[in-house]
Design an enzyme around this catalytic site. Structure first.
Site, PDB file in Angstrom:
ATOM      1  N   SER A 162      -3.544  43.993  14.640  1.00 39.36           N
ATOM      2  CA  SER A 162      -4.936  44.298  14.304  1.00 39.36           C
ATOM      3  C   SER A 162      -5.685  44.996  15.429  1.00 39.36           C
ATOM      4  O   SER A 162      -6.789  45.486  15.218  1.00 39.36           O
ATOM      5  CB  SER A 162      -5.686  43.012  13.925  1.00 39.36           C
ATOM      6  OG  SER A 162      -5.991  42.249  15.067  1.00 39.36           O
ATOM      7  N   LYS A 200     -10.081  39.685  19.377  1.00 44.34           N
ATOM      8  CA  LYS A 200     -10.883  40.664  18.628  1.00 44.34           C
ATOM      9  C   LYS A 200     -11.963  41.244  19.519  1.00 44.34           C
ATOM     10  O   LYS A 200     -12.291  40.709  20.576  1.00 44.34           O
ATOM     11  CB  LYS A 200     -11.529  39.999  17.404  1.00 44.34           C
ATOM     12  CG  LYS A 200     -10.555  39.580  16.315  1.00 44.34           C
ATOM     13  CD  LYS A 200      -9.921  40.763  15.628  1.00 44.34           C
ATOM     14  CE  LYS A 200      -8.991  40.345  14.496  1.00 44.34           C
ATOM     15  NZ  LYS A 200      -7.779  39.699  15.012  1.00 44.34           N
TER      16      LYS A 200
END
Length: 241
Positions: A162, A200
């Site tokens: 990701s 993230k």
């Protein structure tokens, strides 16, 4: 090796089936493990399937079959008190397949002579779907102080894709400066609901916190500030070729 939550879920399913012969519902499992959503139960069941402890039977509602239980009796989980903090703690240590090394404190990057600084590798972090967090140190790496900030550091092995557009690939080692605050746009280790750890980019949206992937295949997660704890900021990356 099972995480604490995986073991709790497996034991709860076994007890319910021995009691009534019927597996518990997702809502019952969520309440028993004190999770905030059924998606956490879904991830735990998938992990138990992957490890060969559980099987879902197709085309049947609430159909679960326990294939085996852990061989060694596990210690009874402690009663919950305060929310469990990530210090740091991530899933599946033992990256090299060797026995875990004795735990060492996170080290200060303060070597004024330029000698390598030993940084503990604390396991794996999800750059994808968040995964349950447990404490596990696997080994250490030597880092030049030029690549570290002042203060305490730890390293994590990345699992998932990701963050590929930020140059972070599956299998990379990310070096994290331990801190509880970060600026908008920093790449952070975030602990969600005191249970799931993920890597993230931090974005603040009013009073909410957005955890943004660097891959259009993944959606940004927007959460309340009470659900997210910042555990550190990315400062360096190590890649083996």
């Amino acid at each position: 090796m099972l995480t604490r939550k995986q073991l709790e879920l497996l034991q709860f399913i076994q007890a319910r089936m021995q009691e009534s012969g019927v597996p518990p519902s997702f809502d019952e499992m969520k309440d028993a493990l004190d999770l905030k959503s059924k998606s956490g139960i879904h991830r735990l069941i998938m992990a138990l399937e992957e490890r060969g402890f559980l099987r879902r039977l197709p085309n049947r509602a609430r159909a679960l079959e326990i294939l085996r239980m852990p061989e060694a009796p596990a210690a009874k989980p402690a009663a919950p008190a305060e929310p469990r903090r990530f210090t740091p703690s991530v899933v599946e240590g033992g990256l090299s397949g060797k026995p875990p090394a004795p735990k060492a404190p996170l080290l200060q990057a303060q070597d004024g002579e330029g000698r390598p600084v030993i940084v503990p590798v604390m396991g794996r972090i999800a750059a994808g779907t968040p995964i349950s967090a447990i404490e596990s140190q696997s080994h250490t790496i030597a880092m030049s102080p030029d690549f570290l900030a002042g203060g305490e550091h730890y390293a994590l092995e990345v699992r998932g894709d990701s963050m590929i557009e930020a140059g972070i690939l599956d299998g990379d080692l990310v070096v994290i400066h331990k801190q509880e605050t970060a600026n908008n746009g920093d790449i952070i280790v975030a602990l969600i609901d005191d249970e799931e750890a993920t890597l993230k980019r931090l974005r603040r949206r009013g009073s909410s916190i957005a955890l943004e992937a660097a891959n259009p295949a993944y959606e940004t997660r927007v959460l309340g500030p009470d659900r997210v704890r910042i555990q550190g900021k990315l400062v360096s990356l190590v890649r083996r070729y």
